[in-house]
Design a protein around this motif. Structure first.
Motif, PDB file in Angstrom:
ATOM      1  N   SER A 159      -0.925 -20.065  -4.529  1.00  0.00           N
ATOM      2  CA  SER A 159      -1.545 -18.954  -5.248  1.00  0.00           C
ATOM      3  C   SER A 159      -0.828 -17.640  -4.938  1.00  0.00           C
ATOM      4  N   ALA A 160      -0.925 -16.713  -5.863  1.00  0.00           N
ATOM      5  CA  ALA A 160      -0.245 -15.425  -5.726  1.00  0.00           C
ATOM      6  C   ALA A 160      -0.734 -14.667  -4.497  1.00  0.00           C
ATOM      7  N   TYR A 161      -2.002 -14.828  -4.157  1.00  0.00           N
ATOM      8  CA  TYR A 161      -2.551 -14.157  -2.985  1.00  0.00           C
ATOM      9  C   TYR A 161      -1.799 -14.566  -1.720  1.00  0.00           C
ATOM     10  N   LEU A 162      -1.572 -15.858  -1.534  1.00  0.00           N
ATOM     11  CA  LEU A 162      -0.872 -16.330  -0.342  1.00  0.00           C
ATOM     12  C   LEU A 162       0.598 -15.920  -0.357  1.00  0.00           C
ATOM     13  N   ASN A 195       1.838 -13.234  -1.719  1.00  0.00           N
ATOM     14  CA  ASN A 195       1.882 -11.802  -1.401  1.00  0.00           C
ATOM     15  C   ASN A 195       1.630 -11.551   0.080  1.00  0.00           C
ATOM     16  N   LYS A 196       0.741 -12.350   0.694  1.00  0.00           N
ATOM     17  CA  LYS A 196       0.497 -12.213   2.131  1.00  0.00           C
ATOM     18  C   LYS A 196       1.766 -12.527   2.927  1.00  0.00           C
TER      19      LYS A 196
END
Length: 87
Positions: free
Chosen positions: A33-36, A38-39
């Motif tokens: 996912s984009a969230y991971l 970006n993290k």
């Protein structure tokens, strides 16, 4: 432990680490996912210098115990250990 060997099973800690590194690999290859993704981008090592180390990520210094136990800190540490062992 002997039961695991007789059955041909891996210990749970080995299975856990393999799954953790598998997820980390998916994150590095932008398959998560984009969230991971970006993290993980926060840990990128961007330098203009030609260093001996060819590692892409830098390991932050954890200031708290919760950061020491976090997914990214532990996985990045194991990932970097694997990168160093490559021939």
């Amino acid at each position: 432990m002997e039961v695991f060997k007789k059955l041909g099973w891996n210990p749970i800690d080995k299975i856990y680490m393999a799954n953790r590194l598998n997820l980390f690999k998916k994150i590095t290859e932008h398959e998560a996912s984009a969230y991971l993704i970006n993290k993980l981008a926060k840990f990128k090592s961007e330098t203009n210098y030609n260093l001996k180390s060819k590692l892409v990520y830098r390991l932050p210094k954890p200031r708290t115990n919760s950061l020491k136990r976090s997914f990214f800190n532990g996985s990045l540490k194991k990932w970097m250990d694997l990168e160093k062992k490559k021939p």
